[in-house]
Design a protein around this motif. Structure first.
Motif, mmCIF file in Angstrom:
data_model
loop_
_atom_site.group_PDB
_atom_site.id
_atom_site.type_symbol
_atom_site.label_atom_id
_atom_site.label_comp_id
_atom_site.label_asym_id
_atom_site.label_seq_id
_atom_site.Cartn_x
_atom_site.Cartn_y
_atom_site.Cartn_z
ATOM 1 N N PRO A 179 -0.262 56.416 -113.083
ATOM 2 C CA PRO A 179 -1.045 56.355 -114.319
ATOM 3 C C PRO A 179 -0.850 57.578 -115.228
ATOM 4 C CG PRO A 179 -2.358 55.571 -112.490
ATOM 5 C CD PRO A 179 -1.071 56.085 -111.900
ATOM 6 N N ILE A 180 -0.769 57.319 -116.518
ATOM 7 C CA ILE A 180 -0.518 58.348 -117.535
ATOM 8 C C ILE A 180 -1.711 59.309 -117.641
ATOM 9 C CG2 ILE A 180 -1.455 56.931 -119.437
ATOM 10 C CD1 ILE A 180 0.929 58.028 -121.159
ATOM 11 N N LEU A 181 -1.409 60.571 -117.978
ATOM 12 C CA LEU A 181 -2.465 61.564 -118.173
ATOM 13 C C LEU A 181 -2.528 61.936 -119.654
ATOM 14 C CD1 LEU A 181 -1.811 63.857 -115.060
ATOM 15 C CD2 LEU A 181 -3.605 62.133 -115.325
ATOM 16 N N THR A 241 -3.241 70.097 -114.793
ATOM 17 C CA THR A 241 -3.328 69.786 -113.367
ATOM 18 C C THR A 241 -2.119 70.362 -112.627
ATOM 19 O OG1 THR A 241 -4.368 67.720 -114.032
ATOM 20 C CG2 THR A 241 -3.643 67.872 -111.740
ATOM 21 N N PRO A 242 -2.358 71.075 -111.517
ATOM 22 C CA PRO A 242 -1.223 71.603 -110.743
ATOM 23 C C PRO A 242 -0.357 70.481 -110.168
ATOM 24 C CG PRO A 242 -3.285 72.650 -110.071
ATOM 25 C CD PRO A 242 -3.651 71.502 -110.966
ATOM 26 N N ARG A 291 -6.962 63.426 -109.968
ATOM 27 C CA ARG A 291 -6.954 62.943 -111.352
ATOM 28 C C ARG A 291 -6.816 61.422 -111.427
ATOM 29 N NH1 ARG A 291 -9.061 66.056 -114.997
ATOM 30 N NH2 ARG A 291 -8.146 68.117 -115.168
ATOM 31 N N GLY A 292 -6.775 60.790 -110.283
ATOM 32 C CA GLY A 292 -6.619 59.329 -110.267
ATOM 33 C C GLY A 292 -5.190 58.876 -110.505
ATOM 34 N N THR A 293 -4.252 59.807 -110.317
ATOM 35 C CA THR A 293 -2.853 59.416 -110.463
ATOM 36 C C THR A 293 -2.083 59.953 -109.259
ATOM 37 O OG1 THR A 293 -0.974 59.358 -111.981
ATOM 38 C CG2 THR A 293 -2.227 61.424 -111.898
#
Lengths: 167, 421
Positions: free
Chosen positions: B291-293, B300-301, B310-312
């Motif tokens: 999923p795209i951020l 995010t590291p 982050r849900g990805t």
């Protein structure tokens, strides 16, 4: 297109399938390498090449076709002496892949997957070919090209058509 | 930023592609040492202790996978190299094969030694013809110099390595589909369990490992797990290759200790940031299926845990930078279309779902969307998530959901009354 050498090709092809069968003994693992060998030798998987594979591998053509038809780069009909595969997945799309496709359509006067009247080539849009750092990218036969401009791609296509003249 | 070079060491030297050049920079020393001084269990223990996680995308602990195969009943055992790198945005394995094919072979031989396999296969995607020739040549050299074949380096260990070419099918990157393909079938995934470690190639215990995973092994065996763990984080040890492409100034490949920098630093500091006159809208962190951020998430590291939070996913480390060079509805339609094209059609939620997603996003692209379209899309996604046979269909639903949630304004930007065009 290659009539004078056809019987020679068939003999060489049969030997190649024989070698593949020996490399991957026992079962169906030899199918995909043999189909790819047919395509490399004849441009596509011809009915005659299926005869050879049936005989040498002992696998009926129904299965050969069932397997082969699953994969994008195996053709069971003539798709031109050369094939152009243009990647249009995200990284290439963001770098102008559509312009490559438009240029090909205009230059060749055919739609995707149709062979030019001279039998020289066809083009097809494909998914990611792993050349994202060289986007927009394409495969011309087995040549990995990128980053491409429409002009550079058209020039390559013209060279290929010239090569094919007289055969 | 100065990072240690493990995978990318000596990559600027074209000679390292040859066996001779690779040996000159210390190549095959790990294998020589392992065969002469270490037991298979020792090699496996080193990989286990290193904490190396599968670099193909799933991040499963490599040593654990190997121990399942080693302990599994069944003979022979196989090592299969997954070089079917098809995740859009990913080209790291190509870089390894282009520059250091023998590092992959050495890792593969070590894996076979650790697990007691006598045969190994490399499944290489059709789209990599030059890499096929490079590997063909490297394997030939390895046989000639006694690194493959009978009684490797004069020891009791023997291994045959076969190079197998795919024919174009993204799904064959999924390990059980890959095994089906290798067995001469259509590349449709198998039901798990049993996992390949128990019943893999021809029903025998099989380790399917990604190219980068295996390429990381020689250094781990040579320098030890503690050294490897000095890079990266506690849960994501070591270094990893990151690919950056798409709407960015300097696309390319970087080797980075996991967790040492953020996604924003990778894209803006290393890859040069946005292109002239363009705006970056979002960053896909690990290949198309992650999923795209959106901008507030870029700090995010780059490690497995931080991305999961982050849900990805860190995925294969394949960063696709999405800018405004193409209208977002077109880009999203093209993204989901990939799954419709590549679905093996075996299971209904994926076959039908990917087609419907494509159709709906094409509608947004061509005539704009209205209120009800969002509900229809949400429903399609709900019917797909967690209900498909393998992760392909799930990925299509998951990335669609992220695009819809984060970019609703842009996707529904040309909202028109129904039928106005």
């Amino acid at each position: 297109m290659k009539q004078p050498t056809e019987t020679v090709d068939m003999k060489a092809f049969e030997e190649r399938v024989e070698a593949i069968r020996k490399t991957f003994p026992g079962g169906r693992t030899a199918i995909l390498p043999s189909l790819l060998a047919a395509q490399e030798t004849f441009g596509y998987v011809t009915p005659e090449s299926l005869d050879v594979m049936e005989r040498v591998l002992g696998i009926p053509r129904g299965i050969l076709k069932e397997v082969g038809s699953f994969y994008h780069f195996i053709d069971f009909e003539f798709k031109g002496r050369h094939r152009v595969y243009v990647c249009t997945n995200l990284s290439c799309l963001l770098n102008g892949a559509q312009a490559l496709v438009d240029a090909l359509r205009e230059e060749l006067g055919v739609e995707e997957d149709q062979v030019t009247p001279d039998g020289a080539l066809s083009f097809r849009t494909v998914e990611c070919i792993g050349l994202c750092d060289r986007a927009p990218a394409a495969l011309v036969d087995e040549e990995q090209l990128g980053p491409l401009t429409p002009e550079a791609l058209i020039q390559r296509v013209r060279e290929l058509r010239k090569d094919g003249q007289g055969t | 930023m100065d990072f240690p070079k493990i995978l990318t060491a000596h990559m600027d030297d074209p000679d390292v592609r040859t066996l001779e050049g690779y040996v000159r920079v210390g190549g095959y020393e790990a294998l020589r040492m392992a065969l002469q001084e270490l037991s298979p269990e020792d090699v496996l223990q080193r990989v286990k202790d290193s904490g190396l996680r599968g670099r193909g995308g799933a991040g499963f602990p490599t040593g654990l996978k190997w121990s399942f195969v080693r302990q599994a009943k069944g003979d022979p055992k196989y090592v299969v190299v997954n070089a079917d790198e098809g995740e859009p945005g990913t080209f790291k394995d190509r870089v390894i094969i282009d520059h250091k094919p023998h590092m992959l072979l050495e890792g593969t031989i070590l894996a076979a030694y650790a697990m007691g396999a006598r045969e190994a296969y490399i499944y290489l995607r059709w789209e990599y013809p030059a890499q096929y020739r490079i590997l063909e040549q490297a394997i030939r050299e390895a046989y000639e110099h006694g690194y493959l074949g009978e009684r490797i380096l004069g020891t009791a260990f023997s291994l045959d390595l076969y190079l197998f070419r795919g024919a174009g099918a993204y799904i064959c990157g999924e390990e059980t589909a890959l095994l089906e393909s290798l067995e001469g079938k259509r590349g449709e995934p198998r039901l798990k369990p049993p996992f390949p470690a128990q019943a893999g190639l021809y029903g025998k215990p099989t380790a399917v490992n990604n190219v980068e995973t295996l390429a990381s092994v020689p250094a781990i065996v040579k320098h030890g797990p503690e050294w490897y763990r000095s890079f990266g984080t506690e849960k994501s040890p070591g270094t990893k290759l990151f690919n950056v492409s798409g709407g960015v100034k300097n696309p390319g490949t970087w080797e980075i200790p996991l967790g040492s920098i953020t996604l924003r630093e990778l894209v803006f500091d290393l890859a040069g940031g946005p292109r002239e006159g363009r705006t970056i809208l979002g960053i896909i962190p690990g290949g198309l299926s992650t999923p795209i951020l959106s901008e507030e998430e870029w700090d995010t590291p780059l490690d497995y845990e931080s991305m999961a939070a982050r849900g990805t996913f860190l995925g294969a480390g394949s960063v696709i930078v999405v800018d405004d060079a193409v209208p977002l509805p077109t880009l999203v339609r093209r993204a989901v279309e990939f799954y419709a094209v590549e679905s093996c059609s075996k299971c209904t939620p994926c076959r039908e779902g990917t087609a419907w997603l494509t159709r709906m996003f094409r509608k947004l692209e061509e005539v704009g969307g209205h209120g009800e379209d969002r509900q229809i899309l949400d429903k399609i996604i709900r019917y797909m998530r967690g209900k498909t046979f393998c992760p392909l269909g799930d990925s299509a639903a998951m990335i669609s959901q992220a695009f819809l949630e984060k970019y609703e304004d842009r996707l529904f930007v040309h909202v028109a009354s129904p039928g106005s065009r």
